[in-house]
Design a protein around this motif. Structure first.
Motif, PDB file in Angstrom:
ATOM      1  N   ARG A 156       0.827  -1.216   0.000  1.00  0.00           N
ATOM      2  CA  ARG A 156       0.000   0.000   0.000  1.00  0.00           C
ATOM      3  C   ARG A 156       0.855   1.257   0.000  1.00  0.00           C
ATOM      4  O   ARG A 156       0.571   2.209  -0.721  1.00  0.00           O
ATOM      5  CB  ARG A 156      -0.952  -0.002   1.206  1.00  0.00           C
ATOM      6  N   LEU A 157       1.908   1.283   0.826  1.00  0.00           N
ATOM      7  CA  LEU A 157       2.786   2.464   0.819  1.00  0.00           C
ATOM      8  C   LEU A 157       3.491   2.575  -0.534  1.00  0.00           C
ATOM      9  O   LEU A 157       3.665   3.662  -1.076  1.00  0.00           O
ATOM     10  CB  LEU A 157       3.814   2.379   1.955  1.00  0.00           C
ATOM     11  N   TYR A 158       3.852   1.429  -1.091  1.00  0.00           N
ATOM     12  CA  TYR A 158       4.519   1.408  -2.406  1.00  0.00           C
ATOM     13  C   TYR A 158       3.620   1.988  -3.501  1.00  0.00           C
ATOM     14  O   TYR A 158       4.079   2.754  -4.347  1.00  0.00           O
ATOM     15  CB  TYR A 158       4.934  -0.031  -2.733  1.00  0.00           C
ATOM     16  N   VAL A 159       2.337   1.677  -3.504  1.00  0.00           N
ATOM     17  CA  VAL A 159       1.465   2.199  -4.577  1.00  0.00           C
ATOM     18  C   VAL A 159       0.937   3.596  -4.262  1.00  0.00           C
ATOM     19  O   VAL A 159       0.783   4.415  -5.167  1.00  0.00           O
ATOM     20  CB  VAL A 159       0.248   1.298  -4.913  1.00  0.00           C
ATOM     21  N   ASP A 160       0.679   3.877  -3.000  1.00  0.00           N
ATOM     22  CA  ASP A 160       0.064   5.161  -2.657  1.00  0.00           C
ATOM     23  C   ASP A 160       1.104   6.272  -2.456  1.00  0.00           C
ATOM     24  O   ASP A 160       0.800   7.448  -2.653  1.00  0.00           O
ATOM     25  CB  ASP A 160      -0.781   5.042  -1.377  1.00  0.00           C
ATOM     26  N   GLY A 161       2.289   5.898  -1.996  1.00  0.00           N
ATOM     27  CA  GLY A 161       3.302   6.913  -1.702  1.00  0.00           C
ATOM     28  C   GLY A 161       3.029   7.658  -0.405  1.00  0.00           C
ATOM     29  O   GLY A 161       3.703   8.634  -0.094  1.00  0.00           O
ATOM     30  N   HIS A 162       2.038   7.205   0.347  1.00  0.00           N
ATOM     31  CA  HIS A 162       1.779   7.795   1.655  1.00  0.00           C
ATOM     32  C   HIS A 162       1.017   6.764   2.493  1.00  0.00           C
ATOM     33  O   HIS A 162       0.479   5.798   1.959  1.00  0.00           O
ATOM     34  CB  HIS A 162       0.949   9.071   1.527  1.00  0.00           C
ATOM     35  N   ALA A 163       1.012   6.960   3.784  1.00  0.00           N
ATOM     36  CA  ALA A 163       0.220   6.099   4.679  1.00  0.00           C
ATOM     37  C   ALA A 163      -0.706   7.017   5.446  1.00  0.00           C
ATOM     38  O   ALA A 163      -0.259   7.858   6.221  1.00  0.00           O
ATOM     39  CB  ALA A 163       1.143   5.332   5.618  1.00  0.00           C
ATOM     40  N   GLY A 164      -2.000   6.879   5.192  1.00  0.00           N
ATOM     41  CA  GLY A 164      -2.976   7.735   5.855  1.00  0.00           C
ATOM     42  C   GLY A 164      -2.736   9.215   5.560  1.00  0.00           C
ATOM     43  O   GLY A 164      -2.935  10.063   6.423  1.00  0.00           O
ATOM     44  N   GLY A 165      -2.276   9.518   4.340  1.00  0.00           N
ATOM     45  CA  GLY A 165      -2.053  10.904   3.955  1.00  0.00           C
ATOM     46  C   GLY A 165      -0.665  11.420   4.334  1.00  0.00           C
ATOM     47  O   GLY A 165      -0.265  12.497   3.905  1.00  0.00           O
ATOM     48  N   LYS A 166       0.057  10.637   5.122  1.00  0.00           N
ATOM     49  CA  LYS A 166       1.399  11.089   5.554  1.00  0.00           C
ATOM     50  C   LYS A 166       2.481  10.432   4.717  1.00  0.00           C
ATOM     51  O   LYS A 166       2.539   9.215   4.603  1.00  0.00           O
ATOM     52  CB  LYS A 166       1.630  10.735   7.023  1.00  0.00           C
ATOM     53  N   GLU A 167       3.356  11.268   4.162  1.00  0.00           N
ATOM     54  CA  GLU A 167       4.493  10.718   3.426  1.00  0.00           C
ATOM     55  C   GLU A 167       5.664  10.541   4.380  1.00  0.00           C
ATOM     56  O   GLU A 167       5.910  11.395   5.222  1.00  0.00           O
ATOM     57  CB  GLU A 167       4.925  11.689   2.320  1.00  0.00           C
ATOM     58  N   PRO A 168       6.398   9.431   4.234  1.00  0.00           N
ATOM     59  CA  PRO A 168       7.618   9.319   5.034  1.00  0.00           C
ATOM     60  C   PRO A 168       8.698  10.246   4.469  1.00  0.00           C
ATOM     61  O   PRO A 168       8.514  10.820   3.406  1.00  0.00           O
ATOM     62  CB  PRO A 168       8.017   7.857   4.855  1.00  0.00           C
ATOM     63  N   ASP A 169       9.787  10.384   5.180  1.00  0.00           N
ATOM     64  CA  ASP A 169      10.936  11.098   4.604  1.00  0.00           C
ATOM     65  C   ASP A 169      11.552  10.181   3.555  1.00  0.00           C
ATOM     66  O   ASP A 169      11.949   9.062   3.862  1.00  0.00           O
ATOM     67  CB  ASP A 169      11.977  11.402   5.695  1.00  0.00           C
ATOM     68  N   TRP A 170      11.587  10.643   2.319  1.00  0.00           N
ATOM     69  CA  TRP A 170      12.180   9.834   1.252  1.00  0.00           C
ATOM     70  C   TRP A 170      13.686  10.019   1.251  1.00  0.00           C
ATOM     71  O   TRP A 170      14.144  11.095   1.581  1.00  0.00           O
ATOM     72  CB  TRP A 170      11.623  10.238  -0.121  1.00  0.00           C
ATOM     73  N   PRO A 171      14.441   9.019   0.792  1.00  0.00           N
ATOM     74  CA  PRO A 171      13.987   7.660   0.475  1.00  0.00           C
ATOM     75  C   PRO A 171      13.742   6.863   1.752  1.00  0.00           C
ATOM     76  O   PRO A 171      14.345   7.132   2.780  1.00  0.00           O
ATOM     77  CB  PRO A 171      15.154   7.090  -0.312  1.00  0.00           C
TER      78      PRO A 171
END
Ligand SMILES: [Zn+2]
Ligand SMILES: [Zn+2]
Length: 335
Positions: A42-57
């Motif tokens: 889910r994080l891989y396809v959405d790019g966020h979890a619950g609207g929150k993006e992690p610090d990339w990479p």
């Protein structure tokens, strides 16, 4: 060392990064197997979890096993060379929840691959020394990695407080579903049915002892299915609503799956009229040794379940496979 890092939706790159060093209280693990969880996908396809993006990479992966290769200052064991499964949930040990023994709902829990804390899709990872558990000889690294979802199922099964003879229905026949199925049957429950929309996944539950397997809720309802206890092991958005429609009046529902959205709607009228009890299950904690023993003894059939293996360079393929559920229950990356 090499690490598979996510730079945003659908963008995994394998990079050369600095080797981590274990600090006080930590162990360095050479990662040998990481099974990809639908929550990773889910994080891989959405790019966020619950609207929150992690610090990339960001490094994903929380279901993993490997070899201890070094210990931080003051850590007595396990000795370098020990093959281990790793508990990915690291509670603070001092908040009110931890003091009550509910470490899995610790207020300050750190979780491998839950932002901001990175995971195990790399050649090496540093973990708390008390989060590693020696693998019994009978288990390979893949089984060690699969002990994580197994413990999630074990925790949920304990929450359900199953009684002998109760009828059970399960939504979803992935790793969590087939683990929950086997543990429920071991508790002596009565007729147990499974609903699984993916055709290639419908044979295994029957082999494992399910009375019947249906392709959809409608098919199950048409057959008159009703259960004392309903588990959602699918994480599908309509799942809670379907559980409500499957439960007998006075029945219990345990939700294990994680839907791909923050809010859902469900039939509260039926839930209320039938006085249903709904329990939401959260990960697991403190069950790794019990889970590994169940696996090693063969009491639970999990170590021979169909998985597909990938190299670290094929992490994108492993993620894509996870999004297309088929006969193989997990994609496993071997870094
Ligand atoms: Zn998982
Ligand atoms: Zn805590």
């Amino acid at each position: 060392m090499r690490a598979a890092r996510l730079y945003g939706a659908h963008d995994v790159r394998v990079d050369e990064v600095d080797m981590p060093a274990p600090g006080p209280g930590e162990a360095l693990v050479r990662v040998r197997a990481v099974s990809i969880c639908p929550s990773d996908w889910r994080l891989y396809v959405d790019g966020h979890a619950g609207g929150k993006e992690p610090d990339w990479p960001f490094v994903q992966g929380h279901e993993f096993a490997g070899d201890v290769v070094a210990l931080g200052p003051g850590v007595a064991g396990p000795a370098p060379g020990t093959r281990v499964a790793v508990e990915p949930s690291w509670p603070c040990g001092s908040c009110d929840m931890c003091r009550e023994g509910k470490h899995h709902i610790c207020r300050h829990v750190r979780f491998a691959s839950f932002p901001p804390h990175g995971g195990a899709l790399a050649q090496y990872v540093v973990v708390p020394h008390d989060a590693v558990f020696p693998l019994p000889d009978a288990l390979d690294y893949v089984a060690g990695a699969l002990s994580e979802p197994l413990c999630v199922a074990l925790h949920a099964t304990k929450l359900a407080q199953l009684r002998p003879g109760e009828s059970v229905a399960l939504l979803g026949a992935g790793v969590i579903g087939v683990s929950t199925l086997q543990m429920a049957l071991a508790e002596g429950v009565g007729p147990t049915v499974v609903i699984e929309p993916v055709a290639e996944r419908r044979a295994l539950p029957l082999e494992l002892g399910a009375a019947r397997v249906f392709a959809s809720l409608d098919e199950a309802k048409a057959a008159g299915v009703e259960a004392d206890v309903v588990f959602d092991c699918s994480g599908d958005i309509p799942a809670l609503d379907q559980c409500i429609r499957l439960a007998r009046p006075g029945g219990r529902i345990v939700v294990i799956g994680i839907p791909r959205c923050e809010e859902i709607t469900f039939d509260i009228a039926t839930a209320r009229r039938h006085e249903l009890t709904v329990t939401f299950s959260r990960r697991s904690f403190g069950l790794v040794e019990e889970g590994l023993a169940l696996l090693a003894s063969g009491a639970l059939r999990l170590r021979d379940l169909p998985v597909e293996r990938f190299t670290l360079d094929q992490t994108t393929d492993a993620m894509e496979m996870t999004g297309r559920p088929g006969r193989n229950l997990r994609a496993v990356v071997e870094p």
